[in-house]
Design an enzyme around this catalytic site. Structure first.
Site, PDB file in Angstrom:
ATOM      1  CE1 TYR A 113      -2.828  -3.332   0.504  1.00 33.00           C
ATOM      2  CE2 TYR A 113      -3.063  -2.671   2.856  1.00 33.00           C
ATOM      3  CZ  TYR A 113      -3.191  -3.655   1.865  1.00 33.00           C
ATOM      4  OH  TYR A 113      -4.029  -4.544   1.887  1.00 33.00           O
ATOM      5  CG  HIS A 119      -0.132  -8.773   0.485  1.00 33.29           C
ATOM      6  ND1 HIS A 119       0.031  -7.501   0.437  1.00 33.29           N
ATOM      7  CD2 HIS A 119      -1.663  -8.764   0.490  1.00 33.29           C
ATOM      8  CE1 HIS A 119      -1.018  -6.730   0.405  1.00 33.29           C
ATOM      9  NE2 HIS A 119      -1.889  -7.477   0.272  1.00 33.29           N
ATOM     10  N   PRO A 127     -14.788  -6.445   3.604  1.00 28.91           N
ATOM     11  CG  PRO A 127     -14.662  -5.631   5.807  1.00 28.91           C
ATOM     12  CD  PRO A 127     -13.743  -5.594   4.577  1.00 28.91           C
ATOM     13  CG  LEU A 128     -17.980  -2.602   4.643  1.00 30.04           C
ATOM     14  CD1 LEU A 128     -17.644  -1.044   4.930  1.00 30.04           C
ATOM     15  CD2 LEU A 128     -19.326  -2.815   5.234  1.00 30.04           C
ATOM     16  NE  ARG A 136     -12.251  -5.889  -4.232  1.00 27.34           N
ATOM     17  CZ  ARG A 136     -11.115  -5.929  -3.930  1.00 27.34           C
ATOM     18  NH1 ARG A 136     -10.579  -4.893  -3.070  1.00 27.34           N
ATOM     19  NH2 ARG A 136     -10.461  -7.068  -3.938  1.00 27.34           N
ATOM     20  N   GLY A 137     -17.025  -1.490  -0.776  1.00 27.07           N
ATOM     21  CA  GLY A 137     -17.696  -0.265  -0.776  1.00 27.07           C
ATOM     22  C   GLY A 137     -19.301  -0.376  -1.226  1.00 27.07           C
ATOM     23  CG  PHE A 138     -21.728  -2.782  -4.708  1.00 29.92           C
ATOM     24  CD1 PHE A 138     -22.785  -2.604  -4.573  1.00 29.92           C
ATOM     25  CD2 PHE A 138     -21.202  -2.822  -5.935  1.00 29.92           C
ATOM     26  CE1 PHE A 138     -23.948  -2.427  -5.587  1.00 29.92           C
ATOM     27  CE2 PHE A 138     -22.008  -2.855  -7.209  1.00 29.92           C
ATOM     28  CZ  PHE A 138     -23.378  -2.577  -7.000  1.00 29.92           C
ATOM     29  N   GLY A 140     -24.374   0.910  -0.002  1.00 32.60           N
ATOM     30  CA  GLY A 140     -25.316   1.581  -0.554  1.00 32.60           C
ATOM     31  C   GLY A 140     -24.768   3.009  -1.429  1.00 32.60           C
TER      32      GLY A 140
HETATM   33  N1  LIG Z   1      -4.879  -9.247   1.946  1.00 33.53           N
HETATM   34  C1  LIG Z   1      -5.238  -8.927   0.552  1.00 33.53           C
HETATM   35  O1  LIG Z   1      -4.952  -9.197  -0.237  1.00 33.53           O
HETATM   36  C2  LIG Z   1      -6.216  -7.392   0.799  1.00 33.53           C
HETATM   37  C3  LIG Z   1      -6.824  -6.897  -0.272  1.00 33.53           C
HETATM   38  C4  LIG Z   1      -7.611  -5.932  -0.179  1.00 33.53           C
HETATM   39  C5  LIG Z   1      -7.984  -5.293   1.214  1.00 33.53           C
HETATM   40  N2  LIG Z   1      -7.080  -5.661   2.293  1.00 33.53           N
HETATM   41  C6  LIG Z   1      -7.219  -5.155   3.406  1.00 33.53           C
HETATM   42  O2  LIG Z   1      -8.692  -5.030   3.857  1.00 33.53           O
HETATM   43  C7  LIG Z   1      -9.094  -3.798   4.020  1.00 33.53           C
HETATM   44  C8  LIG Z   1     -10.437  -3.371   3.849  1.00 33.53           C
HETATM   45  O3  LIG Z   1     -10.838  -3.801   2.442  1.00 33.53           O
HETATM   46  P1  LIG Z   1     -11.284  -2.555   1.492  1.00 33.53           P
HETATM   47  O4  LIG Z   1     -10.846  -1.357   1.988  1.00 33.53           O
HETATM   48  O5  LIG Z   1     -10.796  -3.135   0.280  1.00 33.53           O
HETATM   49  O6  LIG Z   1     -12.625  -2.801   1.182  1.00 33.53           O
HETATM   50  P2  LIG Z   1     -14.150  -2.584   2.236  1.00 33.53           P
HETATM   51  O7  LIG Z   1     -13.576  -2.349   3.489  1.00 33.53           O
HETATM   52  O8  LIG Z   1     -15.207  -3.687   1.732  1.00 33.53           O
HETATM   53  O9  LIG Z   1     -14.525  -1.031   1.516  1.00 33.53           O
HETATM   54  C9  LIG Z   1     -14.012  -0.110   1.675  1.00 33.53           C
HETATM   55  C10 LIG Z   1     -14.468   1.285   0.799  1.00 33.53           C
HETATM   56  O10 LIG Z   1     -16.079   1.271   0.988  1.00 33.53           O
HETATM   57  C11 LIG Z   1     -16.125   2.774   1.517  1.00 33.53           C
HETATM   58  N3  LIG Z   1     -16.971   2.718   2.812  1.00 33.53           N
HETATM   59  C12 LIG Z   1     -16.408   2.022   4.106  1.00 33.53           C
HETATM   60  N4  LIG Z   1     -17.195   2.438   4.847  1.00 33.53           N
HETATM   61  C13 LIG Z   1     -18.314   3.067   4.448  1.00 33.53           C
HETATM   62  C14 LIG Z   1     -19.543   3.494   4.741  1.00 33.53           C
HETATM   63  N5  LIG Z   1     -19.938   3.264   6.207  1.00 33.53           N
HETATM   64  N6  LIG Z   1     -20.060   4.327   4.022  1.00 33.53           N
HETATM   65  C15 LIG Z   1     -20.027   4.418   2.485  1.00 33.53           C
HETATM   66  N7  LIG Z   1     -18.685   3.793   2.194  1.00 33.53           N
HETATM   67  C16 LIG Z   1     -17.903   3.345   3.206  1.00 33.53           C
HETATM   68  C17 LIG Z   1     -14.607   3.383   1.410  1.00 33.53           C
HETATM   69  O11 LIG Z   1     -14.686   4.606   0.931  1.00 33.53           O
HETATM   70  P3  LIG Z   1     -14.191   5.955   1.811  1.00 33.53           P
HETATM   71  O12 LIG Z   1     -12.692   5.764   2.339  1.00 33.53           O
HETATM   72  O13 LIG Z   1     -14.207   7.209   0.925  1.00 33.53           O
HETATM   73  O14 LIG Z   1     -15.092   5.899   2.975  1.00 33.53           O
HETATM   74  C18 LIG Z   1     -13.831   2.492   0.732  1.00 33.53           C
HETATM   75  O15 LIG Z   1     -14.061   2.852  -0.609  1.00 33.53           O
HETATM   76  C19 LIG Z   1      -8.158  -3.048   3.206  1.00 33.53           C
HETATM   77  O16 LIG Z   1      -8.213  -1.501   3.928  1.00 33.53           O
HETATM   78  C20 LIG Z   1      -6.907  -3.684   3.593  1.00 33.53           C
HETATM   79  O17 LIG Z   1      -6.322  -3.291   4.796  1.00 33.53           O
HETATM   80  C21 LIG Z   1      -6.301  -6.736   2.081  1.00 33.53           C
END
Ligand SMILES: NC(=O)c1ccc[n+]([C@@H]2O[C@H](COP(=O)([O-])OP(=O)(O)OC[C@H]3O[C@@H](n4cnc5c(N)ncnc54)[C@H](OP(=O)(O)O)[C@@H]3O)[C@@H](O)[C@H]2O)c1
Length: 320
Positions: free
Chosen positions: A56, A119, A198-199, A201-203, A206
């Site tokens: 990152y 990773h 877990p969200l 990727r934000g989908f 909503g």
């Molecule tokens: N091991 C791996 O290969 C791997 C791969 C991917 C991710 N990860 C880890 O997992 C973590 C979480 O995954 P992720 O960041 O990919 O996806 P996520 O947590 O599913 O979703 C993140 C996205 O959702 C938005 N979001 C979060 N909470 C929200 C809310 N309450 N309302 C509206 N939008 C919201 C964020 O936007 P905003 O920032 O604009 O709020 C961002 O665009 C990462 O940060 C990383 O540390 C690990």
């Protein structure tokens, strides 16, 4: 916030963690100040588990996390990851792992890493060599716990035989269920599980827009779940989940996280957001309990997950 135990080696974290990737990568431009404020808000609300990686920003994200947690470092569980190369390849050779860990410690400004993940599995390096190297780092006091990301059953078993694995991190959400096939192995070996994205990727908040409305540096501009055909079906499912959430005075993001927490006590999701306000919303999920009827309704809405594969064919991890 309740705590949860990951693995059998003593790793304990808040039930919901924080993922810092979006501050530096994947979802369009991030802002360091906002990211630090989000991390500190998470801490104020009881989050102890913070997830970063070499990937990152090649040090940038680790520096941000290090700065953000400086005043409460001793209460925090810091996880980082090694194993990617700058051209998207893999490198888990022992000498490379040692070098990356020394760099991570420097970027984080810490004397140890709490959880060190590989990773991605490197097909050119036996997992025993990786586990053996992490074991040396644990013996040297530079690392406390060993984790794997996107590893399959055979890899988990072989690694665990050399250095007990405390945690597996893989994508898991209402949209992505494939990893459930690994739960029996995790259970047998006593390995904890950290769902990433877990969200969805934000989908699952909503807020999804059609793919062409995202910045080109935002992976959702090409992610299959946002493409026409899948997008509409995912939006329809998210609307139904939002209605169910509203009946519980919750948001759909909270429902999505509460569903993950309900899948087992060994599960600690790490939602990512750059906004302190959204951190607060996401952490609220820890106070939501889902009834059997709620869980049944969720299964009706999304029996097998969302529409569209999580990675394009060439980027899809190969579990072994
Ligand atoms: N091991 C791996 O290969 C791997 C791969 C991917 C991710 N990860 C880890 O997992 C973590 C979480 O995954 P992720 O960041 O990919 O996806 P996520 O947590 O599913 O979703 C993140 C996205 O959702 C938005 N979001 C979060 N909470 C929200 C809310 N309450 N309302 C509206 N939008 C919201 C964020 O936007 P905003 O920032 O604009 O709020 C961002 O665009 C990462 O940060 C990383 O540390 C690990």
């Amino acid at each position: 916030m309740q705590t949860r135990t990951l693995g059998r080696q003593g790793l304990t974290t808040s039930a919901i963690g924080y993922g810092s990737m979006g501050i530096s990568l994947a979802y369009g431009p991030g802002d360091e100040k906002e990211g630090i404020a989000a991390i500190q808000k998470a801490h104020d609300l009881g989050v102890t588990f913070f997830d970063t990686a070499e990937l990152y920003g090649w040090g940038e994200n680790e520096e941000i996390v290090g700065r953000a947690v400086k005043s409460f470092r001793d209460e925090a569980v810091i996880a980082t990851k090694f194993g990617f190369t700058r051209d998207g390849g893999f490198d888990s050779r022992p000498e490379h792992i040692r070098e990356v860990v020394d760099n991570s410690l420097r970027y984080l400004g810490m004397d140890h890493i709490d959880v060190l993940y590989q990773h991605r599995v490197d097909p050119d390096v036996p997992i025993e060599d990786v586990a053996g190297t992490v074991k040396e780092l644990i013996d040297a006091g530079k690392v406390k716990y060993f984790g794997l990301s996107e590893a399959g059953p055979e890899t988990l078993r072989r690694a665990h035989a050399v250095q007990p694995v405390s945690v597996l991190q893989t994508e898991y959400s209402l949209f992505e269920r494939e990893v459930e096939v690994l739960f029996p192995v995790l259970d047998e070996l006593g390995i904890g599980f950290v769902p990433y994205s877990p969200l969805g990727r934000g989908f699952l908040t909503g807020t999804a827009k059609p793919a062409d409305q995202y910045d080109e540096t935002d992976m959702r501009s090409w992610d299959a779940r946002w493409q026409p055909g899948n997008f509409e079906k995912n939006v329809a499912a998210t609307h139904q989940l939002t209605e169910l959430a509203a009946s519980k005075d919750a948001t759909v993001a909270q429902l999505a996280l509460a569903w993950l927490l309900a899948q087992g006590d060994h599960i600690v999701p790490i939602p990512g957001t750059r906004s302190a306000k959204r951190v607060e919303e996401n952490i609220g999920a820890a106070d939501i309990s889902l009834t059997e009827a709620d869980l049944a309704r969720i299964s009706e809405i999304l029996p097998e997950g969302g529409f569209g594969s999580r990675y394009p064919a060439g980027m899809s991890p190969n579990w072994q």
